[in-house]
Write a protein that holds these residues in place. Structure first.
Motif, mmCIF file in Angstrom:
data_model
loop_
_atom_site.group_PDB
_atom_site.id
_atom_site.type_symbol
_atom_site.label_atom_id
_atom_site.label_comp_id
_atom_site.label_asym_id
_atom_site.label_seq_id
_atom_site.Cartn_x
_atom_site.Cartn_y
_atom_site.Cartn_z
ATOM 1 N N ILE A 114 161.881 -48.494 97.916
ATOM 2 C CA ILE A 114 161.687 -48.249 96.392
ATOM 3 C C ILE A 114 160.644 -49.085 95.795
ATOM 4 O O ILE A 114 160.750 -50.314 96.058
ATOM 5 C CB ILE A 114 162.885 -48.156 95.513
ATOM 6 N N ALA A 115 159.512 -48.462 95.362
ATOM 7 C CA ALA A 115 158.310 -49.151 94.670
ATOM 8 C C ALA A 115 158.727 -49.310 93.218
ATOM 9 O O ALA A 115 159.276 -48.287 92.692
ATOM 10 C CB ALA A 115 157.128 -48.591 94.912
ATOM 11 N N VAL A 116 158.697 -50.448 92.576
ATOM 12 C CA VAL A 116 158.804 -50.710 91.268
ATOM 13 C C VAL A 116 157.477 -51.078 90.836
ATOM 14 O O VAL A 116 156.747 -51.868 91.085
ATOM 15 C CB VAL A 116 159.725 -51.690 90.949
ATOM 16 N N TYR A 117 157.227 -50.501 89.589
ATOM 17 C CA TYR A 117 155.936 -50.635 88.979
ATOM 18 C C TYR A 117 155.904 -51.175 87.738
ATOM 19 O O TYR A 117 156.886 -50.884 86.843
ATOM 20 C CB TYR A 117 154.964 -49.262 88.558
ATOM 21 N N ASN A 118 154.994 -52.003 86.957
ATOM 22 C CA ASN A 118 155.012 -52.543 85.571
ATOM 23 C C ASN A 118 154.005 -51.801 84.809
ATOM 24 O O ASN A 118 153.216 -51.453 84.971
ATOM 25 C CB ASN A 118 154.256 -53.935 85.874
ATOM 26 N N ASP A 119 154.986 -50.905 83.568
ATOM 27 C CA ASP A 119 153.979 -50.249 82.681
ATOM 28 C C ASP A 119 153.823 -50.992 81.593
ATOM 29 O O ASP A 119 152.948 -50.400 80.725
ATOM 30 C CB ASP A 119 155.185 -49.048 82.519
#
Length: 65
Positions: free
Chosen positions: A37-42
């Motif tokens: 699972i890729a986690v991105y910073n918004d």
């Protein structure tokens, strides 16, 4: 079967125009190593785009490297 690597950034168009860039924070797994699972910073700053090979060669010539 694992898919391709997660991209470093994801660009999303905004309804009012322009775009928002999400930066990759980490790739992990909540269940199994073959289910990443890729986690991105918004909220982080938008990174500068990476230099192309041509731009890198120009900089190297300019700095004498």
């Amino acid at each position: 079967m694992p898919g391709p690597p997660a991209p470093e950034t994801i660009t999303v168009p905004l309804p009012e125009g322009g775009e928002h860039v999400y930066r990759l924070v980490t790739v992990g797994s909540w269940s199994a190593p073959d289910d990443p699972i890729a986690v991105y910073n918004d909220t982080g700053p938008v990174p500068d785009p990476p230099l192309s090979e041509l731009e890198k060669s120009w900089l190297n010539r300019r700095t004498g490297q």
